[in-house]
Write an enzyme that holds these catalytic residues in place. Structure first.
Site, mmCIF file in Angstrom:
data_model
loop_
_atom_site.group_PDB
_atom_site.id
_atom_site.type_symbol
_atom_site.label_atom_id
_atom_site.label_comp_id
_atom_site.label_asym_id
_atom_site.label_seq_id
_atom_site.Cartn_x
_atom_site.Cartn_y
_atom_site.Cartn_z
ATOM 1 N N HIS A 8 0.834 -1.202 0.000
ATOM 2 C CA HIS A 8 0.000 0.000 0.000
ATOM 3 C C HIS A 8 0.871 1.255 0.000
ATOM 4 O O HIS A 8 0.521 2.261 -0.623
ATOM 5 C CB HIS A 8 -0.925 0.000 1.211
ATOM 6 C CG HIS A 8 -1.959 -1.087 1.179
ATOM 7 N ND1 HIS A 8 -2.819 -1.253 0.111
ATOM 8 C CD2 HIS A 8 -2.276 -2.061 2.067
ATOM 9 C CE1 HIS A 8 -3.614 -2.281 0.348
ATOM 10 N NE2 HIS A 8 -3.303 -2.788 1.522
ATOM 11 N N CYS A 9 1.997 1.192 0.719
ATOM 12 C CA CYS A 9 2.917 2.337 0.757
ATOM 13 C C CYS A 9 3.529 2.579 -0.629
ATOM 14 O O CYS A 9 3.666 3.725 -1.070
ATOM 15 C CB CYS A 9 4.029 2.103 1.779
ATOM 16 S SG CYS A 9 3.437 1.842 3.477
#
Length: 495
Positions: free
Chosen positions: A56-57
């Site tokens: 997600h980062c």
């Protein structure tokens, strides 16, 4: 000498306190040595605590950099920063980081949690809203045009008297809604430019019909609902950036259309469902789901579907129990979609309950296999006690229990008054039985069919005592085992 020494101390102090802050793609790179300085020097600072390995980062990184550049180019007094929480572990702990990415907005030194989306425009809109007034004053036509052009969605209130009751309601909603920008104007030329009269509120957007006017009686709830409905496209694609908006709105009935991008389904079918989407806007949310993505496999599984069945559609209604509906005509066409959703709205559809085919050898082994079609016949046999384990194939606790449960079946295989059984609750659904976590172990008592849930230790001894005590043992709350979150029934935001 004393003066010289003091000078050295002062120089060292300022050298330390002014630790250099590196910048990557317009984003400040913070560490334990410079974060306090960054917070102190910037009235408005959004900090992302990330892990380099976090998917997600990685997805957020380019959008975050793009947002930082937009704010910089726009001359906004807002900075974006990031902290590698894997390296700066103490810093992450100090700032309450519990997962990745975690974003916190520091407003004149005071921190609040970030609650916006993960696209660049969402980030920009959110931080601007949090660092300024509820609505930007648009005093000229040029300002209004620039405001609308620079945002994907812009909501403008046209009020001759910005102290009026209507304007106050508009500003109250502007304060409450984080993910969109609001403007307000009392200028006659702006009114004329957009062909509106006093008290009108218009949602401008760069998709679908381009603009939508609010025509209901003005109150906070109605305006919030209007924004929630019309700020989403007619047909919304299900992804990481839209999931929160899809499930946080007031529309609890969704038509889910499963398509394959690889097969060109989006180009072939999306336009066909836009017309019925217009008819049911505000009642049913139309959502497309790309079945090619591995992250969406659980959604297909939840509906008992295989990728080979795509394209396909289902309706789901979010209540205490998530009710599913399956069309009689599976083809994705405007006519079929219209007929399917109309029947749903009119209450003419029956809920669809998943069931597997009954295996021919379902009763061959000591642990009997139950599916939707034979559950009631077996579990509600008033001549026998029936112990049923409701499990999920992917559940870690269920896998740990499997050999113990098989041993339990072996132990009682010769009992004439007892049946040990199991059912895959992800592939078989029952109208009168709700499974809230996996595994759930329930004893259906003979004669009464009373259902008694087992909450004791999942051991052969514990389960045996439960059976031998006719369900009296193993119900105490203190004996209950905690369930891991991953073993719960999927929440709606995981669908």
């Amino acid at each position: 000498m004393k003066i010289f020494a003091l000078t050295i101390v002062i120089i060292c102090f300022f050298t330390f306190s002014l630790a250099k802050i590196e910048i990557e793609d317009s984003v400040l790179v913070l560490t334990k040595d410079n974060i306090e300085e960054a917070i102190e020097q910037n009235d408005y600072l959004l900090i992302e605590f990330y892990a380099p390995w976090c998917g997600h980062c990685k997805a957020l990184a380019p959008e975050y950099a793009k947002a930082a550049k937009k704010l910089q180019d726009g001359g906004f007094p807002i900075k974006l920063a990031k902290v590698d929480a894997i390296i700066e572990t103490e810093l992450a702990e100090k700032h309450g980081v519990r997962g990745y990415p975690t974003l916190k907005f520091y407003r004149k030194g005071s921190a609040i949690d970030y609650s916006g989306g993960r696209q660049a425009d969402d980030i920009v809109n959110w931080v601007i809203k949090k660092s300024g007034p509820a609505a930007k004053n648009l005093s000229t036509v040029e300002e209004a045009k620039s405001f609308i052009e620079s945002h994907n969605i812009a909501i403008i209130g046209f009020f001759k008297d910005i102290e009026s009751d209507g304007a106050k309601v508009f500003l109250e909603v502007g304060n409450a809604v984080d993910d969109h920008v609001f403007g307000i104007s009392n200028n006659d030329k702006v009114f004329n430019e957009y062909g509106v009269e006093d008290g009108k509120i218009v949602l401008f957007k760069k998709f679908d019909e381009g603009r939508k006017e609010f025509n209901e009686e003005l109150d906070v709830k109605k305006l919030q609902n209007f924004i929630s409905v019309h700020s989403l496209p007619l047909v919304v694609d299900f992804n990481q950036d839209t999931v929160q908006k899809i499930f946080s709105g007031d529309i609890k009935s969704h038509l889910l259309v499963f398509l394959s991008k690889e097969a060109g389904h989006f180009e072939e079918y999306v336009d066909k469902i836009k017309e019925p989407a217009k008819k049911f806007r505000g009642e049913v949310l139309f959502v497309t789901i790309n079945a090619d993505e591995s992250d969406h496999e659980r959604i297909l599984e939840y509906f008992g579907m295989k990728k080979s069945e795509v394209p396909a559609m289902r309706i789901i209604k979010f209540e205490q129990i998530m009710a599913k509906y399956k069309p009689e005509k599976p083809e994705i066409s405007s006519e079929n979609v219209l007929e399917f959703v109309t029947a749903f709205i009119e209450g003419k559809l029956k809920r669809h309950f998943l069931t597997q085919d009954l295996p021919e050898d379902w009763d061959k082994n000591p642990v009997k296999v139950l599916v939707g079609t034979n559950f009631h016949e077996v579990a509600y046999d008033k001549k026998k006690n029936v112990l049923v384990e409701f499990y999920a194939p992917w559940c870690g606790h269920c896998k740990q229990l499997a050999p113990i449960y098989e041993a339990l079946g072996e132990k009682y295989k010769d009992s004439e008054n007892l049946v040990i059984a199991k059912m895959d609750a992800t592939a078989n659904e029952l109208k009168d039985v709700k499974v809230s976590s996996y595994p759930t172990i329930t004893l259906y008592k003979k004669e009464t069919n009373e259902a008694v849930e087992y909450n004791g230790e999942r051991t052969l001894e514990g389960l045996s005592k439960f059976i031998d005590s006719d369900g009296a043992y193993g119900q105490a709350a203190e004996e209950a085992q905690e369930e891991d979150e991953d073993d719960d029934v999927p929440r709606k935001d995981e669908l």
